[in-house]
Design a protein around this motif. Structure first.
Motif, short mmCIF file in Angstrom:
data_model
loop_
_atom_site.label_atom_id
_atom_site.label_comp_id
_atom_site.label_asym_id
_atom_site.label_seq_id
_atom_site.Cartn_x
_atom_site.Cartn_y
_atom_site.Cartn_z
N LEU A 104 0.83 -1.20 0.00
CA LEU A 104 0.00 0.00 0.00
C LEU A 104 0.86 1.26 0.00
O LEU A 104 0.56 2.24 -0.70
N LEU A 105 1.93 1.25 0.78
CA LEU A 105 2.83 2.41 0.81
C LEU A 105 3.51 2.59 -0.55
O LEU A 105 3.69 3.72 -1.02
N ALA A 106 3.91 1.47 -1.16
CA ALA A 106 4.58 1.56 -2.46
C ALA A 106 3.63 2.12 -3.52
O ALA A 106 4.01 2.99 -4.31
N ALA A 109 3.12 5.81 -2.92
CA ALA A 109 4.29 6.60 -3.33
C ALA A 109 4.35 6.74 -4.85
O ALA A 109 4.64 7.83 -5.38
N VAL A 110 4.07 5.65 -5.57
CA VAL A 110 4.10 5.70 -7.04
C VAL A 110 3.04 6.67 -7.57
O VAL A 110 3.30 7.47 -8.48
N LEU A 111 1.84 6.62 -6.98
CA LEU A 111 0.78 7.51 -7.44
C LEU A 111 1.10 8.97 -7.12
O LEU A 111 0.81 9.87 -7.92
N VAL A 112 1.69 9.22 -5.96
CA VAL A 112 2.06 10.59 -5.61
C VAL A 112 3.07 11.14 -6.61
O VAL A 112 2.93 12.27 -7.10
N MET A 113 4.07 10.33 -6.94
CA MET A 113 5.07 10.78 -7.91
C MET A 113 4.45 10.96 -9.29
O MET A 113 4.82 11.88 -10.03
N THR A 114 3.50 10.09 -9.65
CA THR A 114 2.85 10.20 -10.95
C THR A 114 2.00 11.46 -11.02
O THR A 114 1.96 12.14 -12.06
N PHE A 130 -0.71 9.78 -15.52
CA PHE A 130 -1.47 9.32 -14.36
C PHE A 130 -2.57 8.34 -14.80
O PHE A 130 -2.78 7.30 -14.18
N LEU A 131 -3.29 8.67 -15.85
CA LEU A 131 -4.37 7.81 -16.31
C LEU A 131 -3.86 6.45 -16.75
O LEU A 131 -4.48 5.41 -16.48
N ALA A 132 -2.71 6.42 -17.42
CA ALA A 132 -2.14 5.16 -17.88
C ALA A 132 -1.77 4.26 -16.70
O ALA A 132 -2.05 3.06 -16.70
N LEU A 133 -1.12 4.85 -15.68
CA LEU A 133 -0.68 4.06 -14.54
C LEU A 133 -1.84 3.67 -13.64
O LEU A 133 -1.93 2.53 -13.18
N ALA A 134 -2.75 4.61 -13.39
CA ALA A 134 -3.89 4.31 -12.52
C ALA A 134 -4.76 3.21 -13.10
O ALA A 134 -5.38 2.44 -12.36
N SER A 135 -4.83 3.11 -14.42
CA SER A 135 -5.60 2.04 -15.05
C SER A 135 -4.94 0.68 -14.86
O SER A 135 -5.62 -0.36 -14.82
N ALA A 177 -11.30 -2.74 -4.02
CA ALA A 177 -11.82 -1.71 -3.10
C ALA A 177 -10.68 -0.83 -2.59
O ALA A 177 -10.80 0.40 -2.54
N VAL A 178 -9.57 -1.47 -2.22
CA VAL A 178 -8.44 -0.70 -1.71
C VAL A 178 -7.75 0.06 -2.83
O VAL A 178 -7.45 1.26 -2.72
N GLY A 179 -7.48 -0.65 -3.95
CA GLY A 179 -6.77 -0.01 -5.07
C GLY A 179 -7.53 1.14 -5.69
O GLY A 179 -6.96 2.21 -5.92
N LEU A 180 -8.82 0.94 -5.92
CA LEU A 180 -9.61 2.01 -6.50
C LEU A 180 -9.77 3.17 -5.52
O LEU A 180 -9.85 4.33 -5.92
N GLY A 181 -9.79 2.84 -4.22
CA GLY A 181 -9.86 3.91 -3.23
C GLY A 181 -8.61 4.78 -3.25
O GLY A 181 -8.70 6.02 -3.20
N ILE A 182 -7.43 4.14 -3.33
CA ILE A 182 -6.19 4.91 -3.40
C ILE A 182 -6.13 5.72 -4.68
O ILE A 182 -5.73 6.89 -4.69
N ASN A 183 -6.52 5.10 -5.80
CA ASN A 183 -6.57 5.83 -7.07
C ASN A 183 -7.51 7.03 -6.99
O ASN A 183 -7.23 8.12 -7.51
N GLY A 184 -8.65 6.82 -6.33
CA GLY A 184 -9.60 7.91 -6.19
C GLY A 184 -9.06 9.08 -5.39
O GLY A 184 -9.26 10.25 -5.74
N LEU A 185 -8.34 8.77 -4.32
CA LEU A 185 -7.72 9.83 -3.52
C LEU A 185 -6.67 10.58 -4.34
O LEU A 185 -6.55 11.81 -4.25
#
Length: 292
Positions: A104-106, A109-114, A130-135, A177-185
């Protein structure tokens, strides 16, 4: 009042009380008194040990050892149990690799940098990176959620009292649920793009459903790898043919419609192949191992 200050007369548990204590029939307050006395009286403890049935005593020690050896549930497992999830299901969910803190931390961190890179390389209509990675991240999370090569709790999952398809669905829903939640944030950190920043959602569902639908034939490693590779190749081709700051085709209204159609088709195929999900390890043949 007596003025006698001499030593008090020693007392011990009566024989009938000691036998009742051994049978578990001694009631309070005599039970509390017997507990306190036995803690400090070696003679009564010896008398109690002589009364105990050796087989029952061994069984009691075995139960105590088993209770002490049982792993204590973590925070996630306790929360799941509190919400009424069955204990074996809660244990399987809590042991899912991608629900661990390190993953979860990794991902965070990847999404924050993206997000930061997307703002630095700002395009007019959509944050393409961001869209490419979040997908892609939900597919990666689901791929790591099961299979003998990736799941350290694979043996426990094999003997779990549930069908392989249900196990896959349970873990997939938890991971999504967790992944989409992090992506949503992370999406909330891109307010300048409006609803365009949510264009990752339908491709993410399409990629995840496609990877799962291919798993019975290709295995839990190759199926998501080919699906993710196809996504990267599609974006590379679209980028090479792009026009300036225009969004890539998967993130346009037409692309979103196509992603929804692919997701629906993959879910249908997945349901059709539900009986083919068997997470018992292959004893021979097949490099994927784990789903047949």
């Amino acid at each position: 009042m007596s003025g006698d200050t001499g030593p008090r007369r020693a007392w011990h548990l009566a024989e009938e009380d000691l036998r009742a204590y051994d049978r578990g029939e001694l009631a309070p307050p005599l039970l509390w008194s017997a507990d306190a006395h036995l803690a400090g009286c070696g003679e009564c403890r010896e008398r109690l040990a002589a009364l105990a049935d050796p087989a029952a005593l061994d069984a009691g020690w075995a139960r105590l050892d088993a209770e002490l050896d049982v792993p204590r549930p973590g925070l996630l497992e306790r929360l799941l149990l509190r919400f009424g999830v069955a204990d074996h299901t809660a244990r399987l969910l809590a042991a899912t690799p991608v629900l661990r803190r390190s993953w979860l931390l990794a991902v965070t961190a990847v999404l924050v940098m993206t997000v930061a890179a997307s703002e630095a390389l700002r395009r007019a209509d959509s944050p393409t990176l961001f869209l490419a990675l979040a997908s892609l991240l939900p597919l990666a999370g689901v791929a790591l959620a099961y299979g003998p090569a990736l799941d350290p709790t694979y043996e426990m999952a094999v003997v779990a009292p549930m069908h392989g398809f249900r196990l896959m669905l349970v873990r997939t829903v938890a991971v999504l649920a967790v992944g989409l939640g992090i992506n949503g944030l992370a999406t909330l950190a891109l307010p300048g793009y409006g609803l365009g920043a949510l264009a990752w959602l339908l491709p993410a569902l399409a990629l995840t459903a496609t990877g799962l639908a291919l798993t019975p034939r290709l295995g839990p490693v190759l199926a998501p790898a080919l699906t993710g590779g196809g996504w990267v190749a599609l974006l590379a081709v679209a980028e090479s043919r792009g026009h300036g700051d225009a969004p890539l085709p998967p993130f346009t209204p037409a692309g979103q419609t196509a992603a929804a159609a692919v997701a629906a088709l993959a879910i249908g195929l997945l349901f059709h192949a539900r009986d083919r999900f068997d997470f018992a390890a292959r004893t021979s043949g097949g490099p994927q191992g784990g789903v047949r």
